[in-house]
Design an enzyme around this catalytic site. Structure first.
Site, PDB file in Angstrom:
ATOM      1  N   CYS A  84       0.540   8.817  -3.523  1.00  0.00           N
ATOM      2  CA  CYS A  84       1.197   7.893  -4.557  1.00  0.00           C
ATOM      3  C   CYS A  84       0.248   6.782  -4.787  1.00  0.00           C
ATOM      4  O   CYS A  84      -1.046   6.778  -4.432  1.00  0.00           O
ATOM      5  CB  CYS A  84       2.246   7.177  -3.771  1.00  0.00           C
ATOM      6  SG  CYS A  84       1.475   6.404  -1.924  1.00  0.00           S
ATOM      7  N   GLU A 112       9.348   1.959   3.548  1.00  0.00           N
ATOM      8  CA  GLU A 112       8.759   3.481   3.690  1.00  0.00           C
ATOM      9  C   GLU A 112       9.536   4.190   2.757  1.00  0.00           C
ATOM     10  O   GLU A 112      10.750   4.453   3.090  1.00  0.00           O
ATOM     11  CB  GLU A 112       8.522   4.045   5.127  1.00  0.00           C
ATOM     12  CG  GLU A 112       7.109   3.458   5.857  1.00  0.00           C
ATOM     13  CD  GLU A 112       5.984   4.192   5.320  1.00  0.00           C
ATOM     14  OE1 GLU A 112       6.047   4.805   4.355  1.00  0.00           O
ATOM     15  OE2 GLU A 112       4.918   3.515   5.730  1.00  0.00           O
ATOM     16  N   ASP A 146      16.712   6.056  -3.357  1.00  0.00           N
ATOM     17  CA  ASP A 146      16.032   4.486  -3.056  1.00  0.00           C
ATOM     18  C   ASP A 146      16.933   3.791  -2.304  1.00  0.00           C
ATOM     19  O   ASP A 146      18.018   3.212  -2.825  1.00  0.00           O
ATOM     20  CB  ASP A 146      15.817   3.720  -4.506  1.00  0.00           C
ATOM     21  CG  ASP A 146      14.787   2.714  -4.434  1.00  0.00           C
ATOM     22  OD1 ASP A 146      14.806   2.065  -3.200  1.00  0.00           O
ATOM     23  OD2 ASP A 146      13.977   1.976  -5.288  1.00  0.00           O
ATOM     24  N   ARG A 148      15.982   0.710  -0.675  1.00  0.00           N
ATOM     25  CA  ARG A 148      15.196  -0.550  -0.547  1.00  0.00           C
ATOM     26  C   ARG A 148      16.241  -1.726  -0.678  1.00  0.00           C
ATOM     27  O   ARG A 148      17.008  -1.718  -1.817  1.00  0.00           O
ATOM     28  CB  ARG A 148      13.916  -0.515  -1.450  1.00  0.00           C
ATOM     29  CG  ARG A 148      13.007   0.142  -0.799  1.00  0.00           C
ATOM     30  CD  ARG A 148      11.691   0.292  -1.607  1.00  0.00           C
ATOM     31  NE  ARG A 148      11.964   0.824  -2.873  1.00  0.00           N
ATOM     32  CZ  ARG A 148      11.216   0.829  -3.988  1.00  0.00           C
ATOM     33  NH1 ARG A 148       9.919   0.670  -3.764  1.00  0.00           N
ATOM     34  NH2 ARG A 148      11.351   1.404  -5.029  1.00  0.00           N
TER      35      ARG A 148
HETATM   36 ZN    ZN Z   1       3.106   5.092  -1.340  1.00  0.00          ZN
END
Ligand code: ZN
Length: 224
Positions: A84, A112, A146, A148
């Site tokens: 990434c 994470e 996702d 988050r």
């Molecule tokens: Zn990353």
């Protein structure tokens, strides 16, 4: 229920410790770095139990504060992973804040692998090595694409007296999340990292499937 008896023998009502909620500022420490001298402001998130930190540079105002909400990525941030672009984004954000003369990098623990955790992220990376993309890999593991949450980031910004930010991000969902949590986004500042052979597929997936704004990928020839 057994009644509690104090040292003098009188009855005491069972005491219930008041449970704190939300985010509490715990410490403020100077943090000299290779980028410049920051203040590391530590927070405890009483709801999730996470320890969080915001790096503050210079005298921040309340409006249009140059800000990065950086999702924790051990492999990218600490190991220099090329899977990434997180490590480069973190370094760029810290550099940008110093160049600006003031700003904030909130480093979000618990983020994470877009919120699935370190081990699940490594599992997803193993699947990506076998040919799945980053979205398919999370789904194959039965995990959200996702997960988050940016409520804590908004609370930290509020504690720092920030009402509006110039947000260093390519991810439109971060802006939407901040708005939902009451922080205005005056501007979105792209944080474009030149791709490499190892992450081009990952970045293209982020653009095509997660709506990240990564116009610079157009200029990149196809790596086999
Ligand atoms: Zn990353």
């Amino acid at each position: 229920m057994t009644e509690k008896v104090g040292v003098l023998g009188e009855k005491q009502a069972p005491r219930k410790a008041a449970r704190r909620t939300g985010v509490e500022r715990v410490v403020n420490a100077p943090l000299p770095t290779v980028y410049g001298k920051f203040q590391a402001i530590g927070y405890l998130d009483h709801d999730r139990g996470d320890e969080q930190v915001a790096l503050v540079y210079g005298e921040i105002g309340s409006e249009d504060v140059l800000t990065r909400l950086h999702s924790e990525c051990l492999t990218g941030d600490a190991f220099g992973s090329q899977h990434c672009e997180c490590g480069d984004q973190l370094a760029s954000a810290l550099r940008a804040v110093v160049a600006e003369g003031s700003g904030i990098v909130v480093y979000l623990r618990g983020h994470e692998g877009r919120g699935i955790g370190l081990l699940a992220k490594l599992r997803a990376m193993a699947l990506q090595a076998e040919g799945l993309d980053t979205v398919e890999a999370n789904l194959a593991l039965g995990l959200p694409v996702d997960a988050r949450d940016y409520g804590v980031a908004a609370e930290i910004l509020r504690d720092l007296g920030v009402r509006s930010v110039r947000l260093m991000s390519n991810n439109p969902r971060k802006r939407e999340a901040l708005l939902r949590h009451g922080i205005q986004v005056a501007e979105e500042v792209p944080l474009l990292i030149p791709p490499c052979e190892n992450n081009i597929r990952y970045l293209r997936t982020k653009r095509e499937r997660l709506d990240h704004r990564l116009p610079h990928l157009d200029a990149v020839a196809h790596w086999s």
